[in-house]
Motif scaffolding. Sequence first.
Motif, PDB file in Angstrom:
ATOM      1  N   VAL A   6      45.131  74.086   0.709  1.00  0.00           N
ATOM      2  CA  VAL A   6      45.912  73.140  -0.067  1.00  0.00           C
ATOM      3  C   VAL A   6      46.663  73.867  -1.169  1.00  0.00           C
ATOM      4  O   VAL A   6      46.330  74.974  -1.554  1.00  0.00           O
ATOM      5  CB  VAL A   6      45.014  72.052  -0.698  1.00  0.00           C
ATOM      6  N   THR A   7      47.739  73.231  -1.643  1.00  0.00           N
ATOM      7  CA  THR A   7      48.491  73.766  -2.767  1.00  0.00           C
ATOM      8  C   THR A   7      48.492  72.728  -3.869  1.00  0.00           C
ATOM      9  O   THR A   7      47.847  71.694  -3.781  1.00  0.00           O
ATOM     10  CB  THR A   7      49.937  74.066  -2.338  1.00  0.00           C
ATOM     11  N   CYS A   8      49.256  72.993  -4.935  1.00  0.00           N
ATOM     12  CA  CYS A   8      49.293  72.073  -6.066  1.00  0.00           C
ATOM     13  C   CYS A   8      50.357  71.000  -5.919  1.00  0.00           C
ATOM     14  O   CYS A   8      50.562  70.207  -6.829  1.00  0.00           O
ATOM     15  CB  CYS A   8      49.533  72.858  -7.355  1.00  0.00           C
ATOM     16  N   VAL A  10      52.011  67.626  -4.396  1.00  0.00           N
ATOM     17  CA  VAL A  10      51.712  66.363  -3.734  1.00  0.00           C
ATOM     18  C   VAL A  10      53.036  65.735  -3.325  1.00  0.00           C
ATOM     19  O   VAL A  10      53.909  65.519  -4.141  1.00  0.00           O
ATOM     20  CB  VAL A  10      50.951  65.397  -4.665  1.00  0.00           C
ATOM     21  N   GLU A 154      50.498  67.266   1.039  1.00  0.00           N
ATOM     22  CA  GLU A 154      49.911  68.599   0.929  1.00  0.00           C
ATOM     23  C   GLU A 154      48.516  68.534   0.314  1.00  0.00           C
ATOM     24  O   GLU A 154      47.637  69.304   0.661  1.00  0.00           O
ATOM     25  CB  GLU A 154      50.806  69.498   0.077  1.00  0.00           C
ATOM     26  N   THR A 155      48.336  67.641  -0.640  1.00  0.00           N
ATOM     27  CA  THR A 155      47.026  67.436  -1.250  1.00  0.00           C
ATOM     28  C   THR A 155      46.765  65.943  -1.355  1.00  0.00           C
ATOM     29  O   THR A 155      47.671  65.123  -1.237  1.00  0.00           O
ATOM     30  CB  THR A 155      46.932  68.053  -2.666  1.00  0.00           C
ATOM     31  N   TYR A 156      45.524  65.588  -1.555  1.00  0.00           N
ATOM     32  CA  TYR A 156      45.139  64.197  -1.756  1.00  0.00           C
ATOM     33  C   TYR A 156      44.132  64.147  -2.888  1.00  0.00           C
ATOM     34  O   TYR A 156      43.569  65.174  -3.279  1.00  0.00           O
ATOM     35  CB  TYR A 156      44.560  63.591  -0.474  1.00  0.00           C
TER      36      TYR A 156
END
Length: 294
Positions: A6-8, A10, A154-156
């Motif tokens: 994951v990255t930072c 969203v 990308e993130t949750y």
Amino acid sequence: MGIRPVTCVVLAVVLAVSGAGPAQAGGRQLLYYNHAWGTLDRATADAVAHSPYVRDFADFEVRTTTGADGKTWTGRYLRGRETYLEIFGNGDVPGSDGEPGSAGLGLSTEHDGDIEKLKTRLRGAGASPIDFLQTRDFGDGRPVPWFDSVYLAETYQRFGAWAMEYRDEYLNDPRGKVGPAKFPGDVTRERYMPDEYRNRLMRDVTFVHVAITAADMTHTVPLLRAGGFSLRTEGRTVVATCGGTTLRIDEAPVERIGLKRAEFELNRPVGLHVERLGTSTLVVGPGKHAVWTF
């Protein structure tokens, strides 16, 4: 589980929950419930792992898996004919996924190539599908392509939903212990899952109830809709049906999120049995039905 790097960032998803009443994507169903996972407190996860009754109830396994980029997770798997449930304890999964209250949902295709059709639907609805290849290392240091997956963020926050399609490299690897194809392009859940369920009570997962944040809802509903589920909104709740397993997804504040309930069809009718597993309760019977509350 669909753990991925994951990255930072969203991503905002254009297609979100709107209106009330049923809604369904055009065309045939592309996605089906594969499995759900939830992270529970350590005492409950350990109780599941060490329960003799759970081993009689389901085709059960505790397994540590090495996926893409060397990521590892340790799950407790209750497997049926086509579907399964995955339980984690605090710290069994990297990052925030390993915190109690985190959960996820895997939706899989049944025909090779349907994941590309799914991405076409998603783009047509204004979403931006994100591709990720999950691999599995059987212990020789040479990862095997396991399944292609598609996400919408990308993130949750604490709940991740993804689409998946099993790869031929894995299905044809004897270490995966997967059955032969029954038709060209067979990537079905039934082919992937072992047949040991026949010797246990649990046949399949029929209902899953989770509570998730509003932000996580925005990248979950579009995936269900594009996959062909019939959706019904009831206030802050979305009910998804089609394909044998009903999903209830509540929007909730972060302190109330997590896996709440799972229901199962059994292979045969049984009398009533109540199994307390940490802070959860598994009620089996009477009849051919079981309910697990968390």
